[in-house]
Motif scaffolding. Structure first.
Motif, PDB file in Angstrom:
ATOM      1  N   LYS A  97       1.037  -0.995   0.185  1.00  0.00           N
ATOM      2  CA  LYS A  97      -0.190   0.112  -0.410  1.00  0.00           C
ATOM      3  C   LYS A  97       0.672   0.889   0.739  1.00  0.00           C
ATOM      4  CE  LYS A  97      -3.796  -2.194   2.128  1.00  0.00           C
ATOM      5  NZ  LYS A  97      -4.936  -2.299   3.809  1.00  0.00           N
ATOM      6  N   CYS A  99       2.610   3.209   2.549  1.00  0.00           N
ATOM      7  CA  CYS A  99       2.213   3.786   3.405  1.00  0.00           C
ATOM      8  C   CYS A  99       2.678   3.365   4.648  1.00  0.00           C
ATOM      9  CB  CYS A  99       0.476   3.772   3.210  1.00  0.00           C
ATOM     10  SG  CYS A  99       0.189   2.130   4.503  1.00  0.00           S
ATOM     11  N   TYR A 100       2.796   3.967   5.976  1.00  0.00           N
ATOM     12  CA  TYR A 100       3.627   3.621   7.190  1.00  0.00           C
ATOM     13  C   TYR A 100       2.180   3.381   8.380  1.00  0.00           C
ATOM     14  CZ  TYR A 100       8.325   4.890   5.477  1.00  0.00           C
ATOM     15  OH  TYR A 100       9.125   4.576   5.379  1.00  0.00           O
ATOM     16  N   THR A 110      -1.602   6.356  10.163  1.00  0.00           N
ATOM     17  CA  THR A 110      -1.022   5.930   9.031  1.00  0.00           C
ATOM     18  C   THR A 110      -1.093   7.368   8.084  1.00  0.00           C
ATOM     19  OG1 THR A 110      -1.307   4.751   7.132  1.00  0.00           O
ATOM     20  CG2 THR A 110      -2.866   5.599   7.758  1.00  0.00           C
ATOM     21  N   PRO A 112       1.472   8.156   3.976  1.00  0.00           N
ATOM     22  CA  PRO A 112       1.403   7.785   2.851  1.00  0.00           C
ATOM     23  C   PRO A 112       3.151   8.539   3.080  1.00  0.00           C
ATOM     24  CG  PRO A 112       0.902   9.766   2.312  1.00  0.00           C
ATOM     25  CD  PRO A 112      -0.044   9.382   3.514  1.00  0.00           C
ATOM     26  N   ASN A 113       3.499   8.454   4.208  1.00  0.00           N
ATOM     27  CA  ASN A 113       4.690   8.576   3.750  1.00  0.00           C
ATOM     28  C   ASN A 113       5.171   9.471   4.600  1.00  0.00           C
ATOM     29  OD1 ASN A 113       5.176  11.873   3.084  1.00  0.00           O
ATOM     30  ND2 ASN A 113       4.887  11.194   1.520  1.00  0.00           N
TER      31      ASN A 113
END
Length: 211
Positions: A97, A99-100, A110, A112-113
């Motif tokens: 996905k 993402c983190y 969460t 995306p970076n």
């Protein structure tokens, strides 16, 4: 002759005498001395006195520190999930996905970076959730998320260099230190002071003063 001339004479005589003396040292002893000297020189070169980056915030904020560039460790055989190994926080990257996931006190965030805003999420993969549940909260996590609940999501700042956070509850409220021209900020846990004599702010971080 005066004392200085006598010292020079003695030093010259000693040097001349040593030239005629044969001295033998154990090779292991010499190599050990060289190794210790090299290690000391290396440690002195690596010792850094550079001040940390200092961030000042006035809202709920969590500072997620990574010791340099992220070092990833696989959580599953397929390599779909990777934990950031060089941070005290539970931080996992989902390669599918892209993402983190970051574990809070009783919730997950969460992004995306690492530079984007972390948002509250209930959609956490089982592998990631199990990994988070297997870990005890570190002291850093307990301190960072101590005032957070699931309805108040703190801002997350991820850093990869030495950084200190000054957290103030809103606009600084200063109170005079009786008998001085110094004031301290009473709405922060940090040791933050304002000195009227030089119109400067002073802060004590990790045992060192900065202004």
């Amino acid at each position: 002759p005066d004392a200085e001339d006598m010292q020079i004479s003695y030093a010259t005589d000693l040097q001349n005498a040593l030239k005629t003396v044969e001295m033998t040292f154990d090779l292991d002893y010499v190599l050990r001395l060289e190794k210790e000297e090299a290690a000391q020189t290396r440690n002195e070169a690596e010792l850094m006195n550079d001040p940390p980056k200092i961030l000042c915030v006035t809202n709920a904020t969590v500072l997620v520190e990574i010791d340099g560039a992220p070092i990833m460790r696989k959580l599953d055989d397929a390599g779909k999930y990777e934990a950031v190994a060089n941070t005290p926080f539970c931080l996992v990257f989902d390669t599918a996905k892209n993402c983190y996931y970051l574990k809070g006190a009783n919730y997950w965030l969460t992004a995306p970076n690492l530079q984007s805003d972390f948002l509250l999420t209930a959609q956490v993969p089982d592998v990631v959730k199990s990994y988070g549940e297997s870990l005890e909260l570190t002291d850093e996590e307990k301190e960072s998320f101590k005032d957070s609940v699931s309805t108040v999501v703190p801002k997350v700042i991820v850093v990869t260099e030495p950084t200190e956070l000054i957290a103030i509850d809103g606009v600084p409220k200063y109170k005079n230190v009786e008998g001085t021209d110094i004031m301290y900020a009473e709405n922060t846990d940090n040791d933050l002071f304002y000195c009227a004599a030089d119109s400067r702010l002073y802060v004590l971080l990790s045992g060192r003063w900065y202004f």
